[in-house]
Scaffold this motif. Sequence first.
Motif, PDB file in Angstrom:
ATOM      1  N   GLU A 198       0.835  -1.208   0.000  1.00 17.19           N
ATOM      2  CA  GLU A 198       0.000   0.000   0.000  1.00 17.19           C
ATOM      3  C   GLU A 198       0.862   1.248   0.000  1.00 17.19           C
ATOM      4  O   GLU A 198       0.630   2.193  -0.769  1.00 17.19           O
ATOM      5  CB  GLU A 198      -0.899   0.031   1.240  1.00 17.19           C
ATOM      6  CG  GLU A 198      -2.079  -0.896   1.237  1.00 17.19           C
ATOM      7  CD  GLU A 198      -2.870  -0.725   2.541  1.00 17.19           C
ATOM      8  OE1 GLU A 198      -3.399   0.381   2.773  1.00 17.19           O
ATOM      9  OE2 GLU A 198      -2.936  -1.698   3.319  1.00 17.19           O
ATOM     10  N   ALA A 199       1.865   1.247   0.883  1.00 20.39           N
ATOM     11  CA  ALA A 199       2.724   2.422   1.017  1.00 20.39           C
ATOM     12  C   ALA A 199       3.559   2.645  -0.244  1.00 20.39           C
ATOM     13  O   ALA A 199       3.744   3.798  -0.682  1.00 20.39           O
ATOM     14  CB  ALA A 199       3.627   2.256   2.239  1.00 20.39           C
ATOM     15  N   MET A 200       4.082   1.566  -0.829  1.00 23.29           N
ATOM     16  CA  MET A 200       4.879   1.696  -2.053  1.00 23.29           C
ATOM     17  C   MET A 200       4.038   2.230  -3.207  1.00 23.29           C
ATOM     18  O   MET A 200       4.478   3.101  -3.965  1.00 23.29           O
ATOM     19  CB  MET A 200       5.487   0.334  -2.414  1.00 23.29           C
ATOM     20  CG  MET A 200       6.562  -0.138  -1.454  1.00 23.29           C
ATOM     21  SD  MET A 200       7.119  -1.839  -1.786  1.00 23.29           S
ATOM     22  CE  MET A 200       7.918  -1.633  -3.392  1.00 23.29           C
ATOM     23  N   ILE A 201       2.816   1.707  -3.335  1.00 20.77           N
ATOM     24  CA  ILE A 201       1.927   2.160  -4.411  1.00 20.77           C
ATOM     25  C   ILE A 201       1.582   3.634  -4.234  1.00 20.77           C
ATOM     26  O   ILE A 201       1.627   4.418  -5.191  1.00 20.77           O
ATOM     27  CB  ILE A 201       0.657   1.293  -4.451  1.00 20.77           C
ATOM     28  CG1 ILE A 201       0.996  -0.129  -4.910  1.00 20.77           C
ATOM     29  CG2 ILE A 201      -0.400   1.908  -5.375  1.00 20.77           C
ATOM     30  CD1 ILE A 201      -0.125  -1.134  -4.712  1.00 20.77           C
ATOM     31  N   LYS A 202       1.263   4.012  -3.013  1.00 16.03           N
ATOM     32  CA  LYS A 202       0.912   5.416  -2.756  1.00 16.03           C
ATOM     33  C   LYS A 202       2.097   6.332  -3.049  1.00 16.03           C
ATOM     34  O   LYS A 202       1.936   7.406  -3.642  1.00 16.03           O
ATOM     35  CB  LYS A 202       0.453   5.609  -1.317  1.00 16.03           C
ATOM     36  CG  LYS A 202      -0.055   7.031  -1.045  1.00 16.03           C
ATOM     37  CD  LYS A 202      -0.579   7.203   0.357  1.00 16.03           C
ATOM     38  CE  LYS A 202      -1.232   8.572   0.531  1.00 16.03           C
ATOM     39  NZ  LYS A 202      -0.325   9.687   0.182  1.00 16.03           N
ATOM     40  N   ALA A 203       3.305   5.908  -2.637  1.00 17.15           N
ATOM     41  CA  ALA A 203       4.485   6.721  -2.898  1.00 17.15           C
ATOM     42  C   ALA A 203       4.708   6.896  -4.395  1.00 17.15           C
ATOM     43  O   ALA A 203       5.018   7.994  -4.870  1.00 17.15           O
ATOM     44  CB  ALA A 203       5.710   6.078  -2.249  1.00 17.15           C
ATOM     45  N   GLY A 204       4.542   5.815  -5.149  1.00 16.50           N
ATOM     46  CA  GLY A 204       4.706   5.899  -6.597  1.00 16.50           C
ATOM     47  C   GLY A 204       3.720   6.871  -7.229  1.00 16.50           C
ATOM     48  O   GLY A 204       4.080   7.677  -8.097  1.00 16.50           O
ATOM     49  N   GLN A 205       2.465   6.785  -6.780  1.00 20.71           N
ATOM     50  CA  GLN A 205       1.445   7.697  -7.306  1.00 20.71           C
ATOM     51  C   GLN A 205       1.733   9.143  -6.909  1.00 20.71           C
ATOM     52  O   GLN A 205       1.597  10.057  -7.732  1.00 20.71           O
ATOM     53  CB  GLN A 205       0.069   7.283  -6.792  1.00 20.71           C
ATOM     54  CG  GLN A 205      -0.461   5.991  -7.402  1.00 20.71           C
ATOM     55  CD  GLN A 205      -1.850   5.657  -6.884  1.00 20.71           C
ATOM     56  OE1 GLN A 205      -2.031   4.758  -6.082  1.00 20.71           O
ATOM     57  NE2 GLN A 205      -2.841   6.404  -7.333  1.00 20.71           N
ATOM     58  N   ASP A 206       2.126   9.342  -5.645  1.00 20.47           N
ATOM     59  CA  ASP A 206       2.418  10.695  -5.181  1.00 20.47           C
ATOM     60  C   ASP A 206       3.554  11.329  -5.975  1.00 20.47           C
ATOM     61  O   ASP A 206       3.606  12.558  -6.141  1.00 20.47           O
ATOM     62  CB  ASP A 206       2.782  10.687  -3.693  1.00 20.47           C
ATOM     63  CG  ASP A 206       1.592  10.397  -2.792  1.00 20.47           C
ATOM     64  OD1 ASP A 206       0.442  10.429  -3.280  1.00 20.47           O
ATOM     65  OD2 ASP A 206       1.812  10.121  -1.593  1.00 20.47           O
TER      66      ASP A 206
END
Length: 290
Positions: A198-206
């Motif tokens: 979840e955190a990796m995906i959010k960071a990528g999107q951000d």
Amino acid sequence: MQPTTTLATLGSLRLCFYGAGSMAEAIVRGLIGQELTKPSQISMLNRQNADRLQELSSRYGVETSSDEAAKLAMIQSADVLFLAPKPKDAAAALEQLRPLLSPNQLIVSVIAGLSIHTIEQLLGQPMAVVRTMPNTSSTIGLGATGISYSSSVSVEQRLLAEAMFQAVGLTAVVEEPLLDVVTGVSGSGPAYVYYLMEAMIKAGQDLGLTADAARELTVQTVLGAAQMVKETGEQPADLRRKVTSPNGTTQAAIETLDAHAFATGVQRAVARAAERAGELGADIERSALK
């Protein structure tokens, strides 16, 4: 009994799941998907959620019923009875089962924290009890299950239990007190990995990636990393060091994780999950045996 004989025996046995939640479904899906038994050999029941039972019957072809007489027949005719109620309902469920069971039935518990001793006390007699701690990755045949046995479990029954759970992943036979640790490591473990993802995906999107790209890259990265550990046989720490160049991007990332006590947080999470498993078992014991 040889493994091939064990699997042949499994296909002829009646399996009943007392509890129809996500873990019970994961095991059923794995057993059917691996063609170790037929849906007609499996029954599933719960306390009162008829819609859930209908969903499972439609999805897998297993036997279900909301009729009380039919439920009793499922329990009494089962060769293997899986105990899979919610922990808060476990004591009442086992007390209801008490007059229905026969000594030749094999009891398989997936109730987190509930000891074999307490299960036997609630059932009112020594039984062949297999206590397990699987995880939901069993659904796709990649589960990890810790297993312990009561003294009444025969060699043949041990082989049968291990065959069932090996059909949905890896098994590890451990001393019963260590099952709480298994709960902390692998029982709850998939959630830790999902949380990381979840955190990796959010960071990528951000940082500008599309949602699809961030998700696909994260999934493949986690899958590849796990497979590297499995196929190379190397320790995760050694593989991490190999991809961490001095003053490079990975070192910068690891230093940031260290600054936020990443490793300590994970270790404390595993320990707390193990502790909570013991607390849940103790809560059940206090409510049931007072």
